[in-house]
Design a protein around this motif. Structure first.
Motif, PDB file in Angstrom:
ATOM      1  N   UNK A 147      13.504   7.938 -10.717  1.00 35.87           N
ATOM      2  CA  UNK A 147      13.112   7.394 -11.509  1.00 35.87           C
ATOM      3  C   UNK A 147      13.229   5.900 -12.510  1.00 35.87           C
ATOM      4  N   UNK A 148      12.193   5.313 -12.038  1.00 35.56           N
ATOM      5  CA  UNK A 148      12.593   3.801 -13.096  1.00 35.56           C
ATOM      6  C   UNK A 148      13.636   3.675 -13.699  1.00 35.56           C
ATOM      7  N   UNK A 149      14.243   2.496 -14.094  1.00 31.72           N
ATOM      8  CA  UNK A 149      14.518   2.231 -13.548  1.00 31.72           C
ATOM      9  C   UNK A 149      15.984   1.759 -12.065  1.00 31.72           C
ATOM     10  N   UNK A 150      15.536   1.314 -10.749  1.00 32.86           N
ATOM     11  CA  UNK A 150      16.455   1.773 -10.040  1.00 32.86           C
ATOM     12  C   UNK A 150      16.194   0.598  -8.829  1.00 32.86           C
ATOM     13  N   UNK A 151      16.561   0.510  -8.079  1.00 33.54           N
ATOM     14  CA  UNK A 151      17.894  -0.360  -7.176  1.00 33.54           C
ATOM     15  C   UNK A 151      16.951  -0.205  -5.375  1.00 33.54           C
ATOM     16  N   UNK A 152      16.153  -1.068  -4.870  1.00 37.28           N
ATOM     17  CA  UNK A 152      15.970  -1.440  -3.351  1.00 37.28           C
ATOM     18  C   UNK A 152      17.060  -2.108  -2.840  1.00 37.28           C
ATOM     19  N   UNK A 153      17.952  -1.801  -2.102  1.00 35.82           N
ATOM     20  CA  UNK A 153      18.628  -2.404  -1.757  1.00 35.82           C
ATOM     21  C   UNK A 153      18.222  -2.277   0.163  1.00 35.82           C
ATOM     22  N   UNK A 154      17.607  -2.927   0.571  1.00 34.47           N
ATOM     23  CA  UNK A 154      16.792  -3.497   1.739  1.00 34.47           C
ATOM     24  C   UNK A 154      17.420  -3.450   3.061  1.00 34.47           C
ATOM     25  N   UNK A 155      16.594  -2.957   4.867  1.00 30.17           N
ATOM     26  CA  UNK A 155      18.327  -3.054   5.176  1.00 30.17           C
ATOM     27  C   UNK A 155      17.125  -4.487   6.303  1.00 30.17           C
ATOM     28  N   UNK A 156      18.239  -4.938   6.703  1.00 31.67           N
ATOM     29  CA  UNK A 156      18.689  -5.799   7.466  1.00 31.67           C
ATOM     30  C   UNK A 156      17.948  -5.036   9.224  1.00 31.67           C
ATOM     31  N   UNK A 157      17.944  -3.950   9.531  1.00 26.37           N
ATOM     32  CA  UNK A 157      17.800  -3.754  10.401  1.00 26.37           C
ATOM     33  C   UNK A 157      16.823  -2.316  10.429  1.00 26.37           C
ATOM     34  N   UNK A 158      15.472  -3.195   9.844  1.00 23.87           N
ATOM     35  CA  UNK A 158      14.450  -1.309  10.034  1.00 23.87           C
ATOM     36  C   UNK A 158      14.061  -0.737  11.193  1.00 23.87           C
ATOM     37  N   UNK A 159      13.688   1.109  10.841  1.00 25.44           N
ATOM     38  CA  UNK A 159      13.577   1.764  11.826  1.00 25.44           C
ATOM     39  C   UNK A 159      11.887   1.858  11.911  1.00 25.44           C
ATOM     40  N   UNK A 160      11.357   1.725  12.815  1.00 25.51           N
ATOM     41  CA  UNK A 160      10.223   1.996  12.766  1.00 25.51           C
ATOM     42  C   UNK A 160      10.275   3.651  12.766  1.00 25.51           C
ATOM     43  N   UNK A 161       8.755   4.369  11.963  1.00 28.57           N
ATOM     44  CA  UNK A 161       9.083   5.844  11.672  1.00 28.57           C
ATOM     45  C   UNK A 161       7.743   6.218  11.781  1.00 28.57           C
ATOM     46  N   UNK A 162       7.191   7.180  12.546  1.00 30.15           N
ATOM     47  CA  UNK A 162       6.090   8.411  12.450  1.00 30.15           C
ATOM     48  C   UNK A 162       5.800   9.438  10.978  1.00 30.15           C
ATOM     49  N   UNK A 163       5.856   8.982   9.629  1.00 26.71           N
ATOM     50  CA  UNK A 163       5.727  10.167   8.633  1.00 26.71           C
ATOM     51  C   UNK A 163       4.273  10.795   8.380  1.00 26.71           C
ATOM     52  N   UNK A 164       4.397  11.902   8.516  1.00 28.03           N
ATOM     53  CA  UNK A 164       3.707  12.504   7.794  1.00 28.03           C
ATOM     54  C   UNK A 164       3.010  12.193   6.437  1.00 28.03           C
ATOM     55  N   UNK A 165       2.155  12.546   5.370  1.00 28.39           N
ATOM     56  CA  UNK A 165       2.326  12.706   4.482  1.00 28.39           C
ATOM     57  C   UNK A 165       2.371  13.814   3.843  1.00 28.39           C
ATOM     58  N   UNK A 166       2.955  14.775   3.101  1.00 25.18           N
ATOM     59  CA  UNK A 166       2.877  16.082   2.767  1.00 25.18           C
ATOM     60  C   UNK A 166       1.117  16.098   1.481  1.00 25.18           C
ATOM     61  N   UNK A 167       1.571  15.467   0.821  1.00 27.23           N
ATOM     62  CA  UNK A 167       0.502  15.231   0.519  1.00 27.23           C
ATOM     63  C   UNK A 167      -0.559  13.810   0.659  1.00 27.23           C
ATOM     64  N   UNK A 168      -1.467  13.922   0.320  1.00 24.48           N
ATOM     65  CA  UNK A 168      -2.673  12.611   0.430  1.00 24.48           C
ATOM     66  C   UNK A 168      -1.982  11.958  -0.505  1.00 24.48           C
ATOM     67  N   UNK A 169      -1.992  10.558  -0.174  1.00 26.42           N
ATOM     68  CA  UNK A 169      -1.487   9.744  -1.420  1.00 26.42           C
ATOM     69  C   UNK A 169      -1.343   8.038  -0.432  1.00 26.42           C
ATOM     70  N   UNK A 170      -2.456   7.501  -0.613  1.00 20.97           N
ATOM     71  CA  UNK A 170      -2.721   6.417  -0.231  1.00 20.97           C
ATOM     72  C   UNK A 170      -1.890   5.094  -0.936  1.00 20.97           C
ATOM     73  N   UNK A 171      -1.419   5.701  -2.074  1.00 17.78           N
ATOM     74  CA  UNK A 171       0.225   4.344  -2.422  1.00 17.78           C
ATOM     75  C   UNK A 171       1.076   4.682  -1.917  1.00 17.78           C
ATOM     76  N   UNK A 172       1.223   5.919  -1.147  1.00 17.86           N
ATOM     77  CA  UNK A 172       2.919   6.633   0.008  1.00 17.86           C
ATOM     78  C   UNK A 172       2.279   5.350   0.957  1.00 17.86           C
ATOM     79  N   UNK A 173       1.224   5.589   1.662  1.00 17.14           N
ATOM     80  CA  UNK A 173       1.086   5.295   2.771  1.00 17.14           C
ATOM     81  C   UNK A 173       0.996   3.741   2.723  1.00 17.14           C
TER      82      UNK A 173
END
Length: 440
Positions: A147-173
């Motif tokens: 839960x929030x508050x939270x910190x996002x430590x962004x990456x300089x070398x992002x990796x593309x993924x193929x992700x199967x949503x466990x539950x339908x969610x437009x926000x996660x997509x």
């Protein structure tokens, strides 16, 4: 001081109105305008608290975002990958959509971003977004339960993924697709069933390469190619179908009513409520259907009439997840039983909406049954008794739903704290009263 509102029997509703701009589309228009090269001009933007928080956060990330006197919003974006580290916390207010999408936006930028929000947002789970974003290379420091508050430590070398949503969610997509813009190669999201596709439509409109393919199981595979050159553009936000649901249901329930709601978004992945209401016998017409910026829009003509109970299938939930509270009000006035299935997602909205609706309806004299992901409403074909004071739990849709119930109930209904309505529907009371409501 909180804003307590009292709603009593309305006269027949009449006239034409336009509800505020679509909240989901407003968030996305600002975010993509902030990533585009050149100027974007957005008309019809929802100027509710949630969207205004998103605008403020994008300014903190380096985009130029201004509102002109004519009501249009002008953005000069930073280009994909061009956001800058904010100097302070990003406060997302009450907006789960804004928070989750913004996490995706910054996760593939090489800096650290701190997120917070109001008490309601800080209680809501974010792990469904942080877990797949971590697979792309970002790191997260959160409170217990993700839960929030939270910190996002962004990456300089992002990796593309193929992700199967466990539950339908437009926000996660959407969060993953936004992260994929600044990631080499292709980022793919597999959804078990189609969810609202505003992100895909708008990405294409701004110039991104997005592919959408159906699966044999009835879901969809959505792929975005990284490092597109998004180009600024003009965009008109249609009226929000979730907001239009409140005056629409009120007009169905108050005898003798007929209203016209203009320029409402009728994206097929957002119209589950209207499909359900028609199955209940509602007189709702989509007039002047057209396309606007890749989105389908229409004018909604709504006339009062008798409704009957129906069973709402679980697979319809993604197309109407925000509309179940107002559907429950319609069900309370319908003849017979309405069973709404697949509502587990309502437990983790701005409040436990399933529980809140069950308690509020019972307090107004409606017989209800509540299960883990099911709400059963036993309508009698006549207005409920009403007469209760409803604790909204800072949930705008709970507050507006019970104010609609007060318009038809035998006794007035009071909502104890209606300040939250401003997050999605500023001017709600004035618009409803202009049509014939008696909310004060």
């Amino acid at each position: 001081m909180t804003n307590t509102l009292r709603s009593e029997r309305a006269r027949p509703l009449a006239g034409a109105a336009r509800v505020p701009g679509d909240k989901s589309i407003s968030h996305r228009a600002l975010m993509l305008g902030a990533l585009a090269v050149g100027e974007s001009v957005v008309g019809g933007l929802l100027e509710g608290d949630d969207v205004l928080h998103t605008a403020a956060c994008l300014r903190a990330l380096g985009a130029e975002v201004t509102r002109r006197d004519d009501g249009t919003w002008h953005l000069f974006g930073r280009g994909v990958g061009g956001l800058v580290e904010p100097a302070d916390l990003l406060d997302m207010g009450n907006s789960g959509t804004g928070a989750r999408l913004m996490m995706g936006l910054v996760a593939t930028h090489p800096f650290t971003t701190f997120f917070t929000g109001d008490a309601s947002l800080r209680s809501r789970p974010m792990r469904r977004v942080t877990e797949p974003l971590a697979r792309m290379g970002a790191r997260f420091v959160t409170r217990e339960g993700g839960r929030l508050p939270l910190a996002v430590v962004g990456t300089a070398q992002p990796v593309p993924i193929r992700y199967e949503l466990p539950v339908a969610s437009a926000q996660v997509k959407s969060a993953l697709l936004l992260a994929g813009l600044n990631t080499p190669g292709e980022t793919t999201v597999v959804e078990p069933e189609p969810t609202r596709d505003h992100t895909e439509l708008m990405l294409r409109a701004f110039g991104a390469d997005v592919r959408v393919e159906p699966t044999e199981q009835g879901g969809r595979v959505v792929t975005v190619t990284g490092f597109p050159e998004l180009t600024g553009r003009r965009f008109e936000v249609p009226a929000d179908p979730s907001s239009a649901a409140f005056p629409a249901v009120a007009a169905l329930l108050v005898a003798g009513s007929e209203i016209l709601l203009s320029n409402v978004g009728v994206n097929p992945l957002r119209t589950g409520l209207y499909q359900t209401l028609r199955e209940m016998g509602a007189d709702i017409l989509f007039e002047n259907e057209r396309e606007q910026g890749g989105e389908k829009v229409a004018d909604l003509r709504v006339r009062a009439g008798r409704l009957k109970g129906v069973e709402v299938p679980a697979e319809r939930a993604p197309s109407m997840i925000d509309e179940y509270p107002i559907l429950a009000i319609a069900a309370a006035c319908a003849e017979g039983t309405t069973r709404m299935n697949g509502l587990a997602e309502l437990r983790v909205k701005e409040s436990d909406r399933l529980g809140a609706m069950a308690r509020g309806l019972a307090a107004c004299g409606v017989r209800v049954e509540e299960e883990a992901d099911v709400l059963i409403v036993h309508g009698t074909g006549r207005p409920p008794v009403g007469g209760a004071t409803i604790a909204s739990k800072f949930d705008h849709r709970i507050a507006m739903s019970f104010l609609v119930l007060g318009m038809v109930a035998e006794q007035p209904v009071v909502v104890d704290d209606a300040d939250s309505i401003g997050t999605s529907f500023p001017g709600f009371v004035a618009l409803m009263n202009s049509l014939g409501a008696a909310i004060a």
